[in-house]
Design an enzyme around this catalytic site. Structure first.
Site, short mmCIF file in Angstrom:
data_model
loop_
_atom_site.label_atom_id
_atom_site.label_comp_id
_atom_site.label_asym_id
_atom_site.label_seq_id
_atom_site.Cartn_x
_atom_site.Cartn_y
_atom_site.Cartn_z
CG ASP A 191 53.36 21.48 39.57
OD1 ASP A 191 53.00 20.53 38.88
OD2 ASP A 191 52.59 22.43 39.85
CE LYS A 224 49.59 20.74 40.24
NZ LYS A 224 49.79 21.92 39.40
CG ASP A 254 53.68 26.95 42.14
OD1 ASP A 254 54.65 26.92 41.35
OD2 ASP A 254 52.66 26.26 41.99
CE LYS A 300 50.90 26.08 44.91
NZ LYS A 300 50.91 24.75 44.25
CB SER A 353 47.24 27.10 45.47
OG SER A 353 47.92 27.79 44.45
CD GLU A 390 54.16 23.58 43.61
OE1 GLU A 390 53.86 23.50 44.82
OE2 GLU A 390 53.31 23.52 42.71
N GLY A 403 46.86 20.46 42.79
CA GLY A 403 45.53 20.61 42.22
C GLY A 403 45.59 21.43 40.94
CE LYS A 420 49.82 28.94 41.63
NZ LYS A 420 50.48 27.76 41.08
O1 OSB Z 1 51.12 25.14 39.80
O2 OSB Z 1 50.02 24.12 41.28
C1 OSB Z 1 50.04 24.81 40.29
C2 OSB Z 1 46.48 25.87 39.35
C3 OSB Z 1 46.53 25.77 37.97
C4 OSB Z 1 47.72 25.43 37.37
C5 OSB Z 1 48.86 25.16 38.15
C6 OSB Z 1 48.80 25.23 39.52
C7 OSB Z 1 47.60 25.62 40.13
C8 OSB Z 1 47.45 25.79 41.57
C9 OSB Z 1 46.06 25.66 42.15
O3 OSB Z 1 48.35 26.11 42.30
C10 OSB Z 1 45.90 24.48 43.02
C11 OSB Z 1 44.42 24.21 43.31
O4 OSB Z 1 43.76 23.49 42.53
O5 OSB Z 1 43.94 24.72 44.30
MG MG Z 2 52.72 24.31 40.91
#
Ligand code: OSB
Ligand code: MG
Length: 363
Positions: A231, A255, A181, A154, A128, A206, A283, A156
Site C-alpha cells: 500500500d 489508492k 494490514d 481486513k 477494513s 498489507e 480507501g 488492522k
Molecule cells: O492502510 O488502507 C489503509 C484508512 C486510513 C489510512 C490507511 C488505511 C485505511 C483503511 C481504511 O484501511 C479503508 C477504508 O477507507 O475503508
Molecule cells: Mg493499507
C-alpha cells in the site's frame, strides 16, 4: 476544458466510530474537497490525505494546489504533465486530475467508470476494521459486517495486537476471506514473528514494513507463504515495477490519491493486469465524493479482489452524496449509470460542514 475556477474547502466530519490503525486513532475527519468549474461543468474530488502526516507525508493543509487554474486541457489525463516538476504531493495532484475527470466524463456523457475504462457493472466489497480494545469487541464487529454481506474482512494489526486477535477471528470464521494490514508496524528483524501469520490462511498481509523499504519486503516475501500486498510503498508506476521486479509483493492496493490520480492508478492497474496479478482498491476513510471515485477505479479490469470500498453508512451518519453509497446483501456496489461521478453532490450539507473555503478564478 478551461479551468475557470477552483474552490477548495475543508469540512469537519465526525466518524460514527473512531478508527484506529498502528499509526493512530481518527475520531473526526478533516475532509478537503475540490470543486472545479471547467467548460461550464462542475467536477468534484476529495483529497485523500489524513489529518496528520502519518499515513504519508501529506495532510489536508499541504493539499491546496491550484497550478492548473486558467489552463486549457483536452483531457484530464494531461494534468500529470503540468505537475512533473512537483516532488511528491500525490494526493493534492490526484484531487486536481480527478475533479477534471469528473468534468470530462460529464462532457462526454459517460460515467466516470467508463471514461477510465471500467468494465465491471458491480464491484466486490470488503471492509477494513480498526484496532479494538479486545478480541471480543472485534469479533462482534466482524459478525456485523459479515451479516451485511461483505466479502472480505481486513484487520488492522500492530505488535502486541496481532496473532491472538487474528487467531480469534480465524477460529470463529474458518472459511472467510481474511487479510491483515500493519501500516508499517514491523521491522525486518521480526521475520520469525511475521512467519507465524502463515497458519491463518490469509488472503494477504498489507504493508508490514516501512514505506520506502521495497527491498526488504521482497526478502520477506521469499520467506512467507502469505502473499504480501503493498500500500504505502507504491506511489507511482515505477514503484510498482520495482516491487514486481524484486518480487516484493503479489498484490497491490491501488489508492487513486496515494498514486497521484486516475492516470497513474490506471498505469499501475494495466501493469498488473499485463503480468496477471490481481489488484484491489483501497480507501482512506473518504466521504461519498472520494468513495465514488474509488468505485470507478474498482470497476477496471484486474480489480478482481474485494477492496476497501464500503457503504457510506459504515463511516457517516449522513454522507455528502445522494443517494448514499450502498452495498448489496451479496457484498457488492452497483455502478451508477448517470454521467460523471453518478451521485448527486449535496451542496447544502457540504456548506453546513465547511470550516474553511477559498475560491480562485481565472482571469
Ligand atoms: O492502510 O488502507 C489503509 C484508512 C486510513 C489510512 C490507511 C488505511 C485505511 C483503511 C481504511 O484501511 C479503508 C477504508 O477507507 O475503508
Ligand atoms: Mg493499507
Amino acid at each position: 476544458m478551461r479551468i475557470e475556477s477552483i474552490t477548495l474547502r475543508k469540512l469537519r466530519m465526525r466518524l460514527k466510530f473512531p478508527f484506529e490503525t498502528s499509526f493512530g486513532v481518527t475520531h473526526d475527519r478533516t475532509v478537503v474537497l475540490v470543486e472545479l468549474l471547467a467548460g461550464g461543468l462542475t467536477g468534484w474530488s476529495e483529497v485523500a490525505a489524513s489529518e496528520g502526516p502519518f499515513y504519508n507525508s501529506e495532510t489536508g493543509d499541504t493539499a491546496w494546489l491550484i497550478m492548473i487554474l486558467g489552463k486549457e486541457f483536452g483531457s484530464a489525463s494531461e494534468i500529470p504533465c503540468i505537475f512533473t516538476a512537483i516532488r511528491g504531493h500525490e494526493m493534492a495532484r490526484a484531487a486536481m486530475e480527478n475533479a477534471l475527470s469528473d468534468v470530462e466524463a460529464q462532457q462526454k456523457n459517460l460515467t466516470l467508470a467508463r471514461l477510465l475504462g471500467g468494465t465491471q457493472s458491480e464491484i466486490k466489497c470488503g471492509v477494513s476494521l480498526g484496532l479494538e480494545d479486545t478480541p471480543e469487541v472485534l469479533l462482534e464487529r466482524v459478525a456485523v459486517e459479515l451479516r451485511a454481506g461483505y466479502q472480505r474482512i481486513k484487520l488492522k494489526i500492530k505488535p502486541g495486537k496481532d496473532l491472538e486477535v487474528v487467531r480469534a477471528v480465524r477460529n470463529a470464521h474458518p472459511g472467510m476471506l481474511l487479510s491483515v494490514d500493519a501500516n508499517l508496524a514491523y521491522t525486518r528483524v521480526e521475520l520469525e514473528h511475521l512467519k507465524r501469520f502463515d497458519e491463518f490462511n490469509l488472503l494477504m498481509m498489507e504493508q508490514p514494513l516501512w514505506w520506502d523499504d521495497i527491498a526488504n519486503q521482497a526478502k520477506l516475501q521469499r520467506h512467507l507463504k502469505t502473499s504480501l500486498c503493498l500500500d504505502e510503498s507504491i506511489r507511482r508506476v515505477r514503484d510498482a515495477e520495482t516491487a514486481l521486479d524484486l518480487g516484493a509483493r503479489r498484490i497491490i492496493n491501488i489508492k487513486v490519491g496515494r498514486v497521484g490520480g486516475h492516470s497513474s492508478a490506471r498505469e499501475i492497474q494495466s501493469l498488473c493486469l499485463a503480468r496477471n496479478l490481481p489488484v484491489c482498491c483501497g480507501g482512506m476513510l473518504e466521504c461519498g465524493i472520494g468513495r465514488a471515485h474509488n468505485i470507478a477505479v474498482a470497476s477496471l479490469p484486474g480489480h478482481t479482489l474485494p477492496g476497501d470500498v464500503s457503504a457510506s453508512k459504515r463511516y457517516w451518519e449522513e454522507d455528502v452524496v445522494d443517494p448514499p453509497i450502498e452495498v448489496s446483501p451479496r457484498g457488492t456496489i452497483q455502478l451508477r449509470s448517470s454521467p460523471g461521478l453518478g451521485y448527486h453532490v449535496r451542496r447544502d450539507l457540504i456548506e453546513h460542514r465547511t470550516t474553511e473555503k477559498e475560491t480562485w478564478r481565472a482571469r
